[in-house]
Design a protein around this motif. Structure first.
Motif, mmCIF file in Angstrom:
data_model
loop_
_atom_site.group_PDB
_atom_site.id
_atom_site.type_symbol
_atom_site.label_atom_id
_atom_site.label_comp_id
_atom_site.label_asym_id
_atom_site.label_seq_id
_atom_site.Cartn_x
_atom_site.Cartn_y
_atom_site.Cartn_z
ATOM 1 N N SER A 1 -1.786 -5.233 6.719
ATOM 2 C CA SER A 1 -0.757 -4.600 7.546
ATOM 3 C C SER A 1 -0.615 -5.320 8.883
ATOM 4 O O SER A 1 0.497 -5.471 9.406
ATOM 5 N N ILE A 2 -1.736 -5.793 9.445
ATOM 6 C CA ILE A 2 -1.683 -6.570 10.691
ATOM 7 C C ILE A 2 -0.927 -7.869 10.465
ATOM 8 O O ILE A 2 -0.062 -8.254 11.265
ATOM 9 N N GLU B 1 11.407 -2.031 6.817
ATOM 10 C CA GLU B 1 10.224 -2.739 6.351
ATOM 11 C C GLU B 1 9.264 -1.863 5.558
ATOM 12 O O GLU B 1 8.284 -2.369 5.000
ATOM 13 N N ILE B 2 9.503 -0.558 5.492
ATOM 14 C CA ILE B 2 8.512 0.323 4.890
ATOM 15 C C ILE B 2 8.467 0.183 3.372
ATOM 16 O O ILE B 2 7.376 0.071 2.784
ATOM 17 N N ILE B 3 9.607 0.173 2.692
ATOM 18 C CA ILE B 3 9.576 -0.018 1.242
ATOM 19 C C ILE B 3 9.034 -1.399 0.880
ATOM 20 O O ILE B 3 8.219 -1.515 -0.037
ATOM 21 N N PRO B 4 9.435 -2.475 1.583
ATOM 22 C CA PRO B 4 8.730 -3.729 1.342
ATOM 23 C C PRO B 4 7.226 -3.609 1.572
ATOM 24 O O PRO B 4 6.431 -4.245 0.874
ATOM 25 N N GLY B 5 6.843 -2.779 2.541
ATOM 26 C CA GLY B 5 5.414 -2.526 2.745
ATOM 27 C C GLY B 5 4.785 -1.840 1.543
ATOM 28 O O GLY B 5 3.648 -2.154 1.151
ATOM 29 N N PHE B 6 5.508 -0.887 0.941
ATOM 30 C CA PHE B 6 5.035 -0.264 -0.303
ATOM 31 C C PHE B 6 4.843 -1.325 -1.389
ATOM 32 O O PHE B 6 3.849 -1.309 -2.121
ATOM 33 N N CYS C 1 -0.688 0.982 -1.512
ATOM 34 C CA CYS C 1 0.627 1.415 -1.041
ATOM 35 C C CYS C 1 0.507 2.263 0.227
ATOM 36 O O CYS C 1 1.144 1.973 1.245
ATOM 37 N N VAL C 2 -0.322 3.303 0.178
ATOM 38 C CA VAL C 2 -0.407 4.216 1.330
ATOM 39 C C VAL C 2 -1.228 3.617 2.468
ATOM 40 O O VAL C 2 -0.970 3.895 3.641
ATOM 41 N N ALA C 3 -2.229 2.774 2.134
ATOM 42 C CA ALA C 3 -3.065 2.188 3.182
ATOM 43 C C ALA C 3 -2.284 1.176 4.010
ATOM 44 O O ALA C 3 -2.389 1.142 5.245
ATOM 45 N N VAL C 4 -1.493 0.327 3.363
ATOM 46 C CA VAL C 4 -0.670 -0.626 4.109
ATOM 47 C C VAL C 4 0.396 0.114 4.921
ATOM 48 O O VAL C 4 0.653 -0.222 6.083
ATOM 49 N N PHE C 5 0.998 1.136 4.333
ATOM 50 C CA PHE C 5 1.968 1.963 5.066
ATOM 51 C C PHE C 5 1.333 2.542 6.325
ATOM 52 O O PHE C 5 1.906 2.476 7.417
ATOM 53 N N CYS C 6 0.133 3.081 6.193
ATOM 54 C CA CYS C 6 -0.541 3.694 7.333
ATOM 55 C C CYS C 6 -0.832 2.666 8.415
ATOM 56 O O CYS C 6 -0.628 2.926 9.600
#
Length: 418
Positions: free
Chosen positions: A236-237, A320-325, A351-356
């Motif tokens: 995520s970073i 960017e959130i769905i690409p993050g999913f 999915c949820v960890a990268v979103f968070c």
């Protein structure tokens, strides 16, 4: 007697405020749910057209010119994006009405021509703009306008994803890290529930995935989740850094907005042709579903990151959130399998960890896991979100997001994200 009198007056005040928000949040829910549903249907329609006529992708650079032209014509007073909505809650900044039609148009164009983007950025901007202008229309106080902006964000988010609890908690948690805007909880819940029901009337189904159930709990599973969560925090970073660095580099080396978006669109087209698949164009919900079922390519997360950075940094719109999913689920599927986790469960954790890690909203992330994947592995999801939130440090997608409290110490902080 005085205590009783004060209690009656207090009860009256609370009831009056509740009825006020029941009325205004319901209006926001109906408007946001309707607009969000039309937006959802529009995105689905243009995506189907792109699949039916693959040659449309080659017009992506021209689509970018349309977007830049629209923003140059109607947004002459500077940039308008999700950060504007966050500032409207933090400092009572104005949210221009033109934000709603612009982001609607630009996101539909991006998806139609095959840019790699989501739709939640549009949801937050659509909802925030509508909430702000409804508040101004009814001459609400500045404090109430801040709340109704969050209710607007919740409504369109709920209509798009069918996750009303996530929508409500995300809106009250994303503004300031370490502070939850409890005064907006009931308005956001009302607006998101109403909007979700409006979306159902349009025939839209909520987003959800079926996990392979019946996996035996073990300490090796917990260890695998911990390691995967640490890696997702790092991912995520990397994603947030690449998004901001990509935008900076595009603006530095291609100062002209029209040239920038045209070149970015051409890069996406060239990469698609080179790779030989259109899986990285658009949102990629089908790829996410396959990852949760246990099937993902090793390189998928890196390619989606590259496609998304080029698309958004060059001037296309969406989110960017769905690409993050996509990135989190494909990464989790592959790496989770290596760590001994069931690949589908690894995809859900990723999915949820990268979103968070991207949005710094641990409670909304846990609720998202509950609404998307069910309750069977909720403790593992909570562990993953907690670790990703902590270890992602002072990074995030939104530059105006304030870090009011430290993630690692019981103290207030004034750190801005990295």
């Amino acid at each position: 007697m005085e205590l009783f009198k004060n209690g009656v007056n207090s009860a009256f005040d609370y009831t009056k405020v509740f009825l006020k928000w029941l009325f205004f949040a319901s209006i926001v829910g109906v408007v946001g749910g309707t607009v969000g549903s039309v937006f959802h249907i529009s995105i689905d329609y243009v995506t189907e057209l792109r699949y039916e006529f693959p040659w449309i992708l080659f017009l992506l650079p021209l689509g970018g010119l349309l977007i830049v032209g629209a923003y140059s014509l109607f947004a002459k007073k500077g940039r308008i994006d999700t950060n504007c909505v966050i500032e409207a809650v933090q400092r009572e900044e104005r949210v221009p009405f033109v934000m709603a039609p612009l982001i609607f148009f630009a996101t539909v164009v991006t998806h139609f021509f095959g840019g790699s983007a989501g739709r939640e950025g549009a949801a937050l901007q659509l909802g925030g703009s509508m909430g702000y202008n409804i508040g101004r229309l009814f001459k609400l106080s500045k404090q109430d306008v801040r709340i109704i902006v969050m209710a607007g964000m919740s409504s369109v988010f709920a209509a798009l994803f069918g996750t009303p609890l996530t929508a409500a908690f995300f809106s009250i948690e994303v503004i300031s890290i370490g502070v939850i805007h409890y005064a907006a909880l009931v308005p956001c819940l009302i607006s998101s529930v109403v909007a979700a029901q409006i979306a159902a009337l349009f025939g839209l189904s909520p987003v959800g995935f079926t996990l392979n159930t019946g996996i035996d709990f073990s300490w090796s599973m917990v260890l695998g989740v911990v390691v995967l969560s640490l890696l997702c925090a790092l991912l995520s970073i990397v994603f947030c850094f690449c998004m901001k660095k990509g935008e900076h580099l595009f603006e530095k080396y291609v100062p002209n907005a029209y040239a920038r978006v045209f070149i970015g669109g051409a890069f996406v087209v060239a990469l698609t042709v080179l790779i030989g698949t259109n899986e990285y164009n658009g949102a990629g919900m089908d790829v996410i579903a396959r990852a949760v079922s246990g099937d993902a390519r090793y390189e998928a997360f890196a390619l989606k990151l590259l496609f998304t950075v080029i698309t958004i940094a060059s001037g296309f719109k969406g989110g960017e959130i769905i690409p993050g999913f996509f990135i989190g689920s494909t990464f989790g599927c592959v790496v989770g399998g290596i760590l001994g986790l069931e690949p589908g469960l690894g995809a859900a954790i990723g999915c949820v960890a990268v979103f968070c890690g991207m949005v710094n909203c641990p409670f909304a992330s846990v609720i998202l896991a509950l609404e998307l994947f069910g309750s069977e592995y909720i403790l593992l999801f909570a562990l993953a979100c907690g670790i990703s939130f902590m270890m992602s440090g002072p990074f995030g997608l939104y530059s105006k997001q304030r870090f009011v409290c430290s993630k690692i110490r019981e103290e207030f902080s004034e750190i801005n994200e990295g």
